[in-house]
Scaffold this motif. Sequence first.
Motif, PDB file in Angstrom:
ATOM      1  N   ILE A 125      50.551 -46.179  16.675  1.00 15.27           N
ATOM      2  CA  ILE A 125      51.358 -47.221  16.045  1.00 15.27           C
ATOM      3  C   ILE A 125      51.097 -47.263  14.541  1.00 15.27           C
ATOM      4  N   LYS A 126      52.132 -47.680  13.819  1.00 14.58           N
ATOM      5  CA  LYS A 126      51.993 -47.881  12.374  1.00 14.58           C
ATOM      6  C   LYS A 126      52.342 -49.333  12.089  1.00 14.58           C
ATOM      7  N   GLU A 127      51.345 -50.106  11.751  1.00 15.19           N
ATOM      8  CA  GLU A 127      51.552 -51.510  11.401  1.00 15.19           C
ATOM      9  C   GLU A 127      52.091 -51.545   9.975  1.00 15.19           C
ATOM     10  N   PRO A 184      57.296 -52.364  14.897  1.00 16.49           N
ATOM     11  CA  PRO A 184      56.655 -51.225  14.236  1.00 16.49           C
ATOM     12  C   PRO A 184      56.918 -49.921  14.992  1.00 16.49           C
ATOM     13  N   PRO A 185      56.941 -48.793  14.281  1.00 15.04           N
ATOM     14  CA  PRO A 185      57.147 -47.520  14.958  1.00 15.04           C
ATOM     15  C   PRO A 185      55.959 -47.176  15.860  1.00 15.04           C
ATOM     16  N   LEU A 224      58.667 -32.292  19.860  1.00 14.28           N
ATOM     17  CA  LEU A 224      58.267 -32.664  18.499  1.00 14.28           C
ATOM     18  C   LEU A 224      59.371 -33.473  17.820  1.00 14.28           C
ATOM     19  N   GLU A 225      60.624 -33.081  18.012  1.00 18.58           N
ATOM     20  CA  GLU A 225      61.734 -33.824  17.411  1.00 18.58           C
ATOM     21  C   GLU A 225      61.782 -35.266  17.928  1.00 18.58           C
ATOM     22  N   THR A 226      61.444 -35.460  19.192  1.00 20.80           N
ATOM     23  CA  THR A 226      61.381 -36.814  19.743  1.00 20.80           C
ATOM     24  C   THR A 226      60.293 -37.624  19.042  1.00 20.80           C
ATOM     25  N   MET A 227      59.126 -37.017  18.836  1.00 19.49           N
ATOM     26  CA  MET A 227      58.041 -37.718  18.139  1.00 19.49           C
ATOM     27  C   MET A 227      58.431 -38.026  16.694  1.00 19.49           C
ATOM     28  N   ILE A 228      59.161 -37.118  16.062  1.00 21.88           N
ATOM     29  CA  ILE A 228      59.621 -37.356  14.688  1.00 21.88           C
ATOM     30  C   ILE A 228      60.548 -38.563  14.653  1.00 21.88           C
ATOM     31  N   ARG A 229      61.492 -38.632  15.585  1.00 21.21           N
ATOM     32  CA  ARG A 229      62.399 -39.791  15.638  1.00 21.21           C
ATOM     33  C   ARG A 229      61.625 -41.080  15.871  1.00 21.21           C
ATOM     34  N   GLN A 230      60.666 -41.053  16.780  1.00 28.79           N
ATOM     35  CA  GLN A 230      59.885 -42.257  17.074  1.00 28.79           C
ATOM     36  C   GLN A 230      59.087 -42.713  15.854  1.00 28.79           C
ATOM     37  N   ASP A 240      60.999 -38.996   7.939  1.00 30.52           N
ATOM     38  CA  ASP A 240      61.959 -37.915   7.773  1.00 30.52           C
ATOM     39  C   ASP A 240      61.344 -36.550   8.125  1.00 30.52           C
ATOM     40  N   GLN A 241      62.160 -35.692   8.730  1.00 31.86           N
ATOM     41  CA  GLN A 241      61.689 -34.342   9.098  1.00 31.86           C
ATOM     42  C   GLN A 241      61.145 -33.583   7.899  1.00 31.86           C
ATOM     43  N   LYS A 242      61.719 -33.809   6.720  1.00 25.39           N
ATOM     44  CA  LYS A 242      61.260 -33.117   5.515  1.00 25.39           C
ATOM     45  C   LYS A 242      59.789 -33.424   5.236  1.00 25.39           C
ATOM     46  N   VAL A 243      59.376 -34.667   5.483  1.00 21.09           N
ATOM     47  CA  VAL A 243      57.974 -35.046   5.268  1.00 21.09           C
ATOM     48  C   VAL A 243      57.083 -34.284   6.245  1.00 21.09           C
TER      49      VAL A 243
END
Length: 83
Positions: A36-38, A44-45, A63-69, A73-76
Amino acid sequence: MPNGLRNWSYKNVTEFLRDNGFTFYEYKKGSHEAWIKEDGTEIPPIVEVNFIQKSESYPQRTLETMIRQSRIDQKVWRDWASK
């Protein structure tokens, strides 16, 4: 080491999440963890990470699912992988 969005291991994903303000939240069913990111938002995501064998890579769609969650941004993610 990850190459773009390929070859990301559990260790790579969790390092990336830590570097971007996420912390371990709880164990989920089976071999999953919640990170989690507070960030002050109402919802929070939370990223669900499958604790696969540390040397294995995630399939790209996982991995794309984790990126969306993560709401990062994918670029990061790609830039982090190229460090």
